[in-house]
Scaffold this motif. Sequence first.
Motif, PDB file in Angstrom:
ATOM      1  N   ARG A   1     -18.546   2.074  -7.686  1.00 28.83           N
ATOM      2  CA  ARG A   1     -17.655   1.759  -6.548  1.00 28.83           C
ATOM      3  C   ARG A   1     -18.070   0.474  -5.827  1.00 28.83           C
ATOM      4  O   ARG A   1     -17.532   0.149  -4.785  1.00 28.83           O
ATOM      5  CB  ARG A   1     -17.571   2.926  -5.545  1.00 28.83           C
ATOM      6  CG  ARG A   1     -17.169   4.257  -6.163  1.00 28.83           C
ATOM      7  CD  ARG A   1     -15.822   4.256  -6.868  1.00 28.83           C
ATOM      8  NE  ARG A   1     -14.733   3.974  -5.942  1.00 28.83           N
ATOM      9  CZ  ARG A   1     -13.588   3.394  -6.307  1.00 28.83           C
ATOM     10  NH1 ARG A   1     -13.381   3.058  -7.540  1.00 28.83           N
ATOM     11  NH2 ARG A   1     -12.655   3.168  -5.409  1.00 28.83           N
TER      12      ARG A   1
ATOM     13  N   GLU B   1      -7.554  -1.524  -6.306  1.00 26.57           N
ATOM     14  CA  GLU B   1      -8.613  -2.114  -5.492  1.00 26.57           C
ATOM     15  C   GLU B   1      -9.225  -3.342  -6.169  1.00 26.57           C
ATOM     16  O   GLU B   1     -10.439  -3.491  -6.266  1.00 26.57           O
ATOM     17  CB  GLU B   1      -9.670  -1.076  -5.130  1.00 26.57           C
ATOM     18  CG  GLU B   1      -9.113   0.046  -4.284  1.00 26.57           C
ATOM     19  CD  GLU B   1     -10.158   0.981  -3.723  1.00 26.57           C
ATOM     20  OE1 GLU B   1      -9.923   1.491  -2.627  1.00 26.57           O
ATOM     21  OE2 GLU B   1     -11.202   1.199  -4.364  1.00 26.57           O
TER      22      GLU B   1
ATOM     23  N   HIS C   1      -3.404  -1.706  -4.157  1.00 31.61           N
ATOM     24  CA  HIS C   1      -3.087  -1.434  -5.562  1.00 31.61           C
ATOM     25  C   HIS C   1      -3.236  -2.700  -6.393  1.00 31.61           C
ATOM     26  O   HIS C   1      -2.852  -2.719  -7.550  1.00 31.61           O
ATOM     27  CB  HIS C   1      -1.680  -0.853  -5.674  1.00 31.61           C
ATOM     28  CG  HIS C   1      -1.573   0.460  -4.979  1.00 31.61           C
ATOM     29  ND1 HIS C   1      -1.925   1.643  -5.584  1.00 31.61           N
ATOM     30  CD2 HIS C   1      -1.208   0.772  -3.715  1.00 31.61           C
ATOM     31  CE1 HIS C   1      -1.759   2.633  -4.719  1.00 31.61           C
ATOM     32  NE2 HIS C   1      -1.330   2.135  -3.592  1.00 31.61           N
TER      33      HIS C   1
ATOM     34  N   PRO D   1      -9.162  -5.929   3.227  1.00 35.12           N
ATOM     35  CA  PRO D   1     -10.196  -5.237   2.444  1.00 35.12           C
ATOM     36  C   PRO D   1      -9.630  -4.590   1.174  1.00 35.12           C
ATOM     37  O   PRO D   1      -8.425  -4.407   1.033  1.00 35.12           O
ATOM     38  CB  PRO D   1     -10.718  -4.182   3.418  1.00 35.12           C
ATOM     39  CG  PRO D   1      -9.731  -4.082   4.508  1.00 35.12           C
ATOM     40  CD  PRO D   1      -8.902  -5.317   4.515  1.00 35.12           C
ATOM     41  N   PHE D   2     -10.531  -4.248   0.281  1.00 35.85           N
ATOM     42  CA  PHE D   2     -10.160  -3.664  -1.005  1.00 35.85           C
ATOM     43  C   PHE D   2      -9.605  -2.248  -0.881  1.00 35.85           C
ATOM     44  O   PHE D   2      -8.853  -1.805  -1.730  1.00 35.85           O
ATOM     45  CB  PHE D   2     -11.383  -3.631  -1.940  1.00 35.85           C
ATOM     46  CG  PHE D   2     -11.734  -4.980  -2.495  1.00 35.85           C
ATOM     47  CD1 PHE D   2     -11.202  -5.406  -3.690  1.00 35.85           C
ATOM     48  CD2 PHE D   2     -12.599  -5.813  -1.813  1.00 35.85           C
ATOM     49  CE1 PHE D   2     -11.516  -6.646  -4.205  1.00 35.85           C
ATOM     50  CE2 PHE D   2     -12.932  -7.055  -2.313  1.00 35.85           C
ATOM     51  CZ  PHE D   2     -12.385  -7.479  -3.519  1.00 35.85           C
ATOM     52  N   SER D   3      -9.980  -1.541   0.152  1.00 34.83           N
ATOM     53  CA  SER D   3      -9.604  -0.136   0.289  1.00 34.83           C
ATOM     54  C   SER D   3      -8.095   0.068   0.264  1.00 34.83           C
ATOM     55  O   SER D   3      -7.365  -0.577   1.015  1.00 34.83           O
ATOM     56  CB  SER D   3     -10.158   0.438   1.590  1.00 34.83           C
ATOM     57  OG  SER D   3     -11.559   0.366   1.576  1.00 34.83           O
ATOM     58  N   ASN D   4      -7.674   0.942  -0.590  1.00 30.76           N
ATOM     59  CA  ASN D   4      -6.286   1.398  -0.691  1.00 30.76           C
ATOM     60  C   ASN D   4      -5.275   0.348  -1.150  1.00 30.76           C
ATOM     61  O   ASN D   4      -4.087   0.580  -1.037  1.00 30.76           O
ATOM     62  CB  ASN D   4      -5.810   2.006   0.633  1.00 30.76           C
ATOM     63  CG  ASN D   4      -6.668   3.171   1.036  1.00 30.76           C
ATOM     64  OD1 ASN D   4      -7.037   4.001   0.202  1.00 30.76           O
ATOM     65  ND2 ASN D   4      -7.033   3.239   2.304  1.00 30.76           N
TER      66      ASN D   4
ATOM     67  N   ARG E   1     -13.503  -3.071  -7.678  1.00 31.88           N
ATOM     68  CA  ARG E   1     -14.494  -1.983  -7.673  1.00 31.88           C
ATOM     69  C   ARG E   1     -14.849  -1.563  -9.093  1.00 31.88           C
ATOM     70  O   ARG E   1     -13.976  -1.348  -9.923  1.00 31.88           O
ATOM     71  CB  ARG E   1     -13.944  -0.775  -6.923  1.00 31.88           C
ATOM     72  CG  ARG E   1     -13.791  -1.017  -5.448  1.00 31.88           C
ATOM     73  CD  ARG E   1     -13.749   0.300  -4.685  1.00 31.88           C
ATOM     74  NE  ARG E   1     -13.389   0.056  -3.311  1.00 31.88           N
ATOM     75  CZ  ARG E   1     -14.255  -0.290  -2.363  1.00 31.88           C
ATOM     76  NH1 ARG E   1     -15.530  -0.421  -2.660  1.00 31.88           N
ATOM     77  NH2 ARG E   1     -13.851  -0.497  -1.121  1.00 31.88           N
TER      78      ARG E   1
ATOM     79  N   ASP F   1     -11.701 -10.811   2.290  1.00 31.73           N
ATOM     80  CA  ASP F   1     -12.017  -9.379   2.258  1.00 31.73           C
ATOM     81  C   ASP F   1     -12.140  -8.763   3.649  1.00 31.73           C
ATOM     82  O   ASP F   1     -11.988  -7.556   3.802  1.00 31.73           O
ATOM     83  CB  ASP F   1     -13.310  -9.137   1.475  1.00 31.73           C
ATOM     84  CG  ASP F   1     -13.194  -9.596   0.037  1.00 31.73           C
ATOM     85  OD1 ASP F   1     -12.058  -9.768  -0.456  1.00 31.73           O
ATOM     86  OD2 ASP F   1     -14.242  -9.800  -0.604  1.00 31.73           O
TER      87      ASP F   1
ATOM     88  N   LYS G   1       0.834  -1.206   0.000  1.00 32.52           N
ATOM     89  CA  LYS G   1       0.000   0.000   0.000  1.00 32.52           C
ATOM     90  C   LYS G   1       0.868   1.256   0.000  1.00 32.52           C
ATOM     91  O   LYS G   1       0.629   2.194  -0.766  1.00 32.52           O
ATOM     92  CB  LYS G   1      -0.920   0.013   1.220  1.00 32.52           C
ATOM     93  CG  LYS G   1      -2.075  -0.943   1.155  1.00 32.52           C
ATOM     94  CD  LYS G   1      -2.893  -0.837   2.438  1.00 32.52           C
ATOM     95  CE  LYS G   1      -4.061  -1.767   2.476  1.00 32.52           C
ATOM     96  NZ  LYS G   1      -4.853  -1.616   3.707  1.00 32.52           N
TER      97      LYS G   1
END
Length: 172
Positions: A147, A127, A89, A84-87, A142, A80, A64
């Motif tokens: 999103r 993500e 690459h 999680p998918f947030s941030n 996403r 997940d 990240k």
Amino acid sequence: MAESKQNHPYLKKKLKLYFDENIPRGIIDDLRSNRSWRSRCKIFSAHDSGLFAKDDQTQIEYCKKHGLILVTLDKHFMDDQKFPFSNIHGIIRIVAPKNSSLEILDNLKTLLEFITNFQLPQTLMGETKIEVDTDGCKIRGRHLRTREIVSITISKGDKMGKVMDFFGIPFL
């Protein structure tokens, strides 16, 4: 005629791949020694980064922080809740036995060939989690506009347009 990197600066962008410690060193060396892959990818590894034998959270945080796509054999990176998918690459999980370097390398090269042919491969990988095996791959990520997390399974021979449409990635 091939697209010119001068006319299309997005073609200069290389995928930044980070191989965790469970990817055999020979695979990393093979990719680094190939001029074609060096022109499309920057290759980093846990071995080179001093993160060998560090926990998974340390590996993902390093990716990240440095904008790297994690390449692994570990199934738990697909969880997940834990990752999680947030941030992120991108995470690429290769489904193959650890002792089968040829199968790992073949699956990885097939996937990278597909991804690096996108006009904006980073748009697809951001993500996103991909599991690839000899039959094809499952891409979860996403949707660019909504999103929402969506999933698609693709097989060898499927066209980029199918994936771009599915994730709402515009054609340039």
